[in-house]
Scaffold this active site. Structure first.
Site, PDB file in Angstrom:
ATOM      1  N   TYR A  80       0.825  -1.219   0.000  1.00 14.03           N
ATOM      2  CA  TYR A  80       0.000   0.000   0.000  1.00 14.03           C
ATOM      3  C   TYR A  80       0.858   1.267   0.000  1.00 14.03           C
ATOM      4  CZ  TYR A  80      -4.458  -2.256  -0.110  1.00 14.03           C
ATOM      5  OH  TYR A  80      -5.541  -2.968  -0.549  1.00 14.03           O
ATOM      6  N   ASN A 116     -12.215   5.319  -5.873  1.00 22.97           N
ATOM      7  CA  ASN A 116     -10.762   5.491  -5.972  1.00 22.97           C
ATOM      8  C   ASN A 116     -10.163   5.840  -4.612  1.00 22.97           C
ATOM      9  OD1 ASN A 116     -11.244   5.029  -8.610  1.00 22.97           O
ATOM     10  ND2 ASN A 116     -11.007   7.152  -9.264  1.00 22.97           N
ATOM     11  N   HIS A 135     -14.130   3.355  -0.748  1.00 20.59           N
ATOM     12  CA  HIS A 135     -13.106   2.316  -0.564  1.00 20.59           C
ATOM     13  C   HIS A 135     -11.913   2.813   0.232  1.00 20.59           C
ATOM     14  CE1 HIS A 135     -14.713  -0.136  -4.266  1.00 20.59           C
ATOM     15  NE2 HIS A 135     -15.485  -0.221  -3.193  1.00 20.59           N
TER      16      HIS A 135
END
Ligand code: OAD
Length: 282
Positions: A80, A116, A135
């Site tokens: 991430y 997004n 999200h």
């Protein structure tokens, strides 16, 4: 044209006609990875997509799970932070900026629901109040235990390259002010939408009251755009899909074109979002 697709000027005229007929007051815009593709961020399911290419050693969709995080938190954080670096190096494009202009014109009559996690809508000028990030956002983290209010990832955490390890220094920074371990503020595949962290109920409530739903750059693989569209269409909203490729929303748009309330603007976000916004605000 050879395959009977309408030309750009024909689509522009159809857009004028749809807006003149429906005169929408409240607009919900749903965006997906396609709107950021022209900012250089890979989509998920395209040829260079995250779910297609993946991480160094793991099947990509397995990385985006709570189960993976619980067994290999450093590897999931590493992936991430790599993606955060890609997002941070990108700049909002004209489609993001046009949506900020639409928010400026419509205020509370505008709601943006984005899948997004790249933060480009906020950097492009949309407000956090009107932008529902269903999200999550790669710039944020939250505690694994206790109060899980999302907090910014500390500035001292460095961007890392695709195959670079996560340093011990960075790992030590990924904690709350009172020392609790954190996780990325991202909705994973083995987790559910909820209002507190992802404002999913607010997204559905906005869809309930809109006269126009605009969908930009999503394949429709995640649940929330599907539900938002179902609610809006049940209430007879018009639908415009902006996407170079066909998808479930373009199918709805083509179907509703028969009653004058649907249009598939077959093309990119940068081609059509600014024109749509100009026409809605002009
Ligand atoms: P996808 O990668 O599934 O789909 C991208 C869509 O963008 C496709 O329909 C493309 O045709 C379209 N597209 C590509 N270039 C475009 C452009 N320049 N302008 C407009 N559209 C363009 O990405 P998403 O639909 O966003 O979830 O994926 C949905 C969710 O699936 C993501 O949020 C992610 C993923 O699993 C999580 O990580 C929770």
């Amino acid at each position: 044209m050879a395959d009977n697709q309408p030309s750009e000027s024909e689509l522009s005229a159809e857009l004028d006609a749809l807006l003149a007929r429906t005169r929408p007051e409240r607009v919900v815009v749903v965006t997906g990875a396609g709107i950021s593709a022209e900012s250089g961020i890979p989509t998920f399911r395209g040829p260079e997509g995250y779910w297609t290419v993946g991480s160094r050693e793991y099947h990509p969709e397995d990385m985006a799970t709570e189960a993976a995080f619980s067994t290999m938190p450093r590897e999931v954080w590493r992936w991430y932070l790599y993606r955060k670096g890609v997002c941070n190096a990108a700049a909002p494009n004209v489609a993001h900026e046009a949506l900020a202009r639409l928010e400026g014109a419509l205020g509370e009559r505008f709601t943006l629901v984005t899948q997004n996690v790249d933060g480009l809508h906020l950097r492009g000028g949309c407000s956090l109040a009107r932008t529902i990030q269903v999200h999550g956002n790669t710039d944020f983290m939250r505690a694994v235990e206790g109060d899980d209010t999302p907090i910014p990832i500390p500035a001292g955490v460095p961007a890392i390259g695709r195959d670079e390890p996560l340093s011990d220094e960075a790992w030590e920074l990924l904690v709350t002010a009172d020392g609790r371990r954190t996780r990325p503020h991202i909705l994973w595949f083995d987790e559910c939408y909820n209002e507190k962290l992802y404002r999913s109920e607010s997204a559905l409530a906005a869809a309930e009251g809109c006269e126009l739903l605009v969908v930009v750059g999503t394949s429709g693989a995640a649940a929330i755009p599907y539900h938002v569209a179902a609610v809006a269409l049940k209430n007879d909203a018009a639908i415009i899909d902006i996407n170079p490729g066909s998808n479930p929303f373009s199918a709805h748009a083509v179907d509703r074109a028969k009653s004058g309330k649907g249009l598939w603007l077959r093309g990119s976000g940068s081609r059509w979002v600014p024109e749509l916004v100009d026409k809605l605000t002009g």
